[in-house]
Design a protein around this motif. Structure first.
Motif, PDB file in Angstrom:
ATOM      1  N   LYS A  11       0.845  -1.382   0.042  1.00 22.09           N
ATOM      2  CA  LYS A  11      -0.001  -0.105   0.022  1.00 22.09           C
ATOM      3  C   LYS A  11       0.769   1.115  -0.013  1.00 22.09           C
ATOM      4  CE  LYS A  11       0.842   1.937   4.333  1.00 22.09           C
ATOM      5  NZ  LYS A  11       2.189   1.370   4.326  1.00 22.09           N
ATOM      6  N   ILE A  13       0.300   5.258   1.459  1.00 24.30           N
ATOM      7  CA  ILE A  13      -0.437   6.136   2.108  1.00 24.30           C
ATOM      8  C   ILE A  13      -0.406   7.516   1.560  1.00 24.30           C
ATOM      9  CG2 ILE A  13      -0.940   7.489   4.410  1.00 24.30           C
ATOM     10  CD1 ILE A  13       0.323   4.960   5.752  1.00 24.30           C
ATOM     11  N   GLU A  17      -0.643   9.380   7.212  1.00 21.87           N
ATOM     12  CA  GLU A  17       0.340   8.457   8.343  1.00 21.87           C
ATOM     13  C   GLU A  17       0.374   9.333   9.533  1.00 21.87           C
ATOM     14  OE1 GLU A  17       1.168  10.327   5.477  1.00 21.87           O
ATOM     15  OE2 GLU A  17       2.391   8.820   4.641  1.00 21.87           O
ATOM     16  N   HIS A  18       0.578   8.587  10.699  1.00 26.37           N
ATOM     17  CA  HIS A  18       0.733   8.986  12.048  1.00 26.37           C
ATOM     18  C   HIS A  18      -0.426   9.729  12.734  1.00 26.37           C
ATOM     19  CE1 HIS A  18       4.802   7.900  12.411  1.00 26.37           C
ATOM     20  NE2 HIS A  18       5.069   8.373  11.312  1.00 26.37           N
ATOM     21  N   VAL A  20      -3.466   9.036  11.519  1.00 29.07           N
ATOM     22  CA  VAL A  20      -4.240   7.962  11.682  1.00 29.07           C
ATOM     23  C   VAL A  20      -4.319   7.281  13.019  1.00 29.07           C
ATOM     24  CG1 VAL A  20      -2.935   6.297  10.469  1.00 29.07           C
ATOM     25  CG2 VAL A  20      -5.515   6.053  10.351  1.00 29.07           C
ATOM     26  N   VAL A  21      -3.106   7.107  13.392  1.00 26.45           N
ATOM     27  CA  VAL A  21      -3.166   6.476  14.692  1.00 26.45           C
ATOM     28  C   VAL A  21      -3.863   7.086  15.862  1.00 26.45           C
ATOM     29  CG1 VAL A  21      -1.327   5.853  16.429  1.00 26.45           C
ATOM     30  CG2 VAL A  21      -0.593   5.612  14.030  1.00 26.45           C
ATOM     31  N   LEU A 103       5.865   0.612   2.592  1.00 28.38           N
ATOM     32  CA  LEU A 103       4.714  -0.180   1.479  1.00 28.38           C
ATOM     33  C   LEU A 103       3.939  -0.902   2.171  1.00 28.38           C
ATOM     34  CD1 LEU A 103       6.820   0.023  -1.885  1.00 28.38           C
ATOM     35  CD2 LEU A 103       5.543   2.027  -0.709  1.00 28.38           C
ATOM     36  N   GLY A 104       3.905  -1.034   3.516  1.00 28.22           N
ATOM     37  CA  GLY A 104       2.978  -1.831   4.304  1.00 28.22           C
ATOM     38  C   GLY A 104       3.410  -3.541   3.744  1.00 28.22           C
ATOM     39  N   HIS A 142       4.662  -4.360  14.995  1.00 32.23           N
ATOM     40  CA  HIS A 142       4.350  -2.741  15.298  1.00 32.23           C
ATOM     41  C   HIS A 142       3.820  -2.541  16.799  1.00 32.23           C
ATOM     42  CE1 HIS A 142       5.720  -2.452  11.093  1.00 32.23           C
ATOM     43  NE2 HIS A 142       4.664  -2.718  10.429  1.00 32.23           N
ATOM     44  N   SER A 146      -2.412   0.945  13.444  1.00 32.48           N
ATOM     45  CA  SER A 146      -3.838   1.368  13.316  1.00 32.48           C
ATOM     46  C   SER A 146      -4.624   0.480  12.664  1.00 32.48           C
ATOM     47  CB  SER A 146      -3.685   2.755  12.335  1.00 32.48           C
ATOM     48  OG  SER A 146      -3.317   2.414  11.152  1.00 32.48           O
ATOM     49  N   ASP A 149      -2.870  -0.744   7.274  1.00 29.00           N
ATOM     50  CA  ASP A 149      -2.060  -1.592   6.479  1.00 29.00           C
ATOM     51  C   ASP A 149      -2.841  -2.941   6.086  1.00 29.00           C
ATOM     52  OD1 ASP A 149      -0.294   0.228   6.686  1.00 29.00           O
ATOM     53  OD2 ASP A 149       1.455  -0.776   7.019  1.00 29.00           O
ATOM     54  N   ARG A 186      14.303   1.809   8.410  1.00 28.63           N
ATOM     55  CA  ARG A 186      13.464   2.592   9.376  1.00 28.63           C
ATOM     56  C   ARG A 186      12.682   1.455  10.117  1.00 28.63           C
ATOM     57  NH1 ARG A 186       8.432   2.944   7.633  1.00 28.63           N
ATOM     58  NH2 ARG A 186       8.657   0.726   7.680  1.00 28.63           N
ATOM     59  N   VAL A 192       6.449   5.368  15.563  1.00 24.93           N
ATOM     60  CA  VAL A 192       5.120   5.646  15.864  1.00 24.93           C
ATOM     61  C   VAL A 192       5.420   6.176  17.376  1.00 24.93           C
ATOM     62  CG1 VAL A 192       3.156   4.476  16.952  1.00 24.93           C
ATOM     63  CG2 VAL A 192       3.731   4.360  14.351  1.00 24.93           C
ATOM     64  N   GLY A 270       4.225   6.482   4.528  1.00 29.13           N
ATOM     65  CA  GLY A 270       4.449   5.427   5.751  1.00 29.13           C
ATOM     66  C   GLY A 270       4.982   6.246   6.835  1.00 29.13           C
TER      67      GLY A 270
HETATM   68  O1  PMV Z   1       5.483   2.613   7.404  1.00 33.86           O
HETATM   69  P1  PMV Z   1       4.303   1.574   7.450  1.00 33.86           P
HETATM   70  O2  PMV Z   1       4.034   1.201   6.011  1.00 33.86           O
HETATM   71  O3  PMV Z   1       4.521   0.559   8.497  1.00 33.86           O
HETATM   72  O4  PMV Z   1       3.213   2.386   7.810  1.00 33.86           O
HETATM   73  C1  PMV Z   1       2.950   3.026   9.058  1.00 33.86           C
HETATM   74  C2  PMV Z   1       1.761   3.878   9.117  1.00 33.86           C
HETATM   75  C3  PMV Z   1       1.493   4.814  10.527  1.00 33.86           C
HETATM   76  O5  PMV Z   1       0.382   5.450  10.301  1.00 33.86           O
HETATM   77  C4  PMV Z   1       2.924   5.464  10.840  1.00 33.86           C
HETATM   78  C5  PMV Z   1       1.406   3.773  11.514  1.00 33.86           C
HETATM   79  C6  PMV Z   1       0.072   2.910  11.619  1.00 33.86           C
HETATM   80  O6  PMV Z   1      -0.318   1.854  12.111  1.00 33.86           O
HETATM   81  O7  PMV Z   1      -0.825   3.428  11.014  1.00 33.86           O
END
Ligand code: PMV
Length: 319
Positions: A11, A13, A17-18, A20-21, A103-104, A142, A146, A149, A186, A192, A270
């Motif tokens: 995926k 975003i 991102e962030h 959404v948590v 990219l999930g 993780h 959220s 993914d 990363r 997070v 991400g």
């Molecule tokens: O980096 P990725 O693909 O793991 O995406 C993380 C997205 C966040 O909003 C930072 C965390 C989440 O759980 O949604």
């Protein structure tokens, strides 16, 4: 005997991102590919050559991949009403996305593992059960994701995701996205945790509110097929992600270079701290100029055209 491959989609975003948590919406799309996994009779194991993953679950119980696969198998057994000893297979995967780059990848893998195991034991699990099993694996990687993914990895397509209501599918106008990999490793969990520390977990933090506002504007823009406005929302979102401290010099450079090469907007995608940047180009632009500019700087690229309805439908029919 080999069962047909099961898929989990990667995926991107576009926005959110962030934030959404913290309960705000995110605008995101599945990629047309991800991880496919075939199951054969054997002790529980997962092999994905492209990611150098080769894990026998019983032999390496401390390995995070082993823990994730074991957690998924336990949940598949629970929802299917089978003893966990019966949920076993040698899983061989093929990854068509970069690992650990935003990219999930882990959700694509956990969804594909859940589907492959369920199918191998002849359990007909619905999408909710697959998501629940995959989420058990995602939590190993993780902590408290959220759910965005896993939702997109299982459904494919594009949509607006909220933690409380899940994924609302959205039909998107034709979009060309260029994805570039900064090559910096990363950790989603670490990024997070960083955001939780700098915002003190307060969802009213102005940077999180700024991200939420950019996402709302982006959702309006995509609904109106207004790509310049969507690009502008992406630029705003990136500046709030910079303020939160989740961007890097490399990602900032990629965004500047993409915009100089004509992109409507660019941002990290991400969790940040490395991983990928995403650029939206105009209706008449095939993305080649942005991709070439990034490649000149040494970054690997891919071009994704949305919506992927035809390709998605074919892949889903095969899952
Ligand atoms: O980096 P990725 O693909 O793991 O995406 C993380 C997205 C966040 O909003 C930072 C965390 C989440 O759980 O949604």
């Amino acid at each position: 005997m080999l069962a047909p491959a099961a898929i989990g989609f990667g995926k991107v975003i576009l926005l959110g991102e962030h934030s959404v948590v913290y309960g705000y919406p995110a605008l995101a799309s599945a990629l047309s590919c991800g991880v496919t996994i075939a199951a054969a009779t054997g002790s529980l194991a997962l092999v994905i050559p492209q990611w150098q993953v080769e894990v026998e679950v019983d032999a390496s119980p401390e390995h995070p991949v082993a823990q994730a696969v074991a957690a998924i198998a336990a949940e598949v057994g629970r929802v299917a009403g089978r003893p966990s000893a019966e949920v076993s297979a040698r899983l061989t995967g093929e990854a068509a996305i970069w690992a650990g780059a935003g990219l999930g990848s882990s959700a694509a893998m956990t969804v594909a593992v859940a589907r492959a195991l369920a199918r191998h034991i002849g359990a007909n699990l619905d999408d909710d059960a697959i998501r629940s099993a995959a989420s058990c694996g995602e939590r190993v990687f993780h902590g408290a994701p959220s759910g965005l993914d896993v939702a997109l990895a299982s459904s494919g397509g594009a949509g607006v995701f909220r933690r409380d209501t899940g994924l609302r599918p959205l039909s998107v106008p034709p979009l060309t996205l260029v994805i570039g990999n900064s090559g910096q490793p990363r950790s989603t969990a670490r990024m997070v945790a960083h955001v939780a520390a700098v915002t003190a977990g307060d969802r009213a933090d102005p940077r999180l509110c700024g991200l939420a506002e950019a996402t709302d504007r982006g959702i309006d823009a995509i609904s109106a097929a207004d790509l310049p406005a969507l690009g502008q929302a992406m630029r705003r979102a990136h500046s709030h992600l910079v303020e939160l401290g989740v961007s890097t010099a490399g990602l900032d450079q990629m965004c500047r270079v993409a915009e100089a090469a004509g992109a409507y907007g660019a941002k990290l995608t991400g969790a940040g701290g490395g991983g990928c940047a995403l650029a939206l180009v105009g209706e008449q632009d095939d993305g080649a100029a942005v991709a070439a500019a990034w490649r000149d700087l040494g970054f690997a690229t891919r071009i994704e055209r949305l919506p992927r309805n035809d390709a998605d439908a074919k892949l889903r029919a095969n899952r």
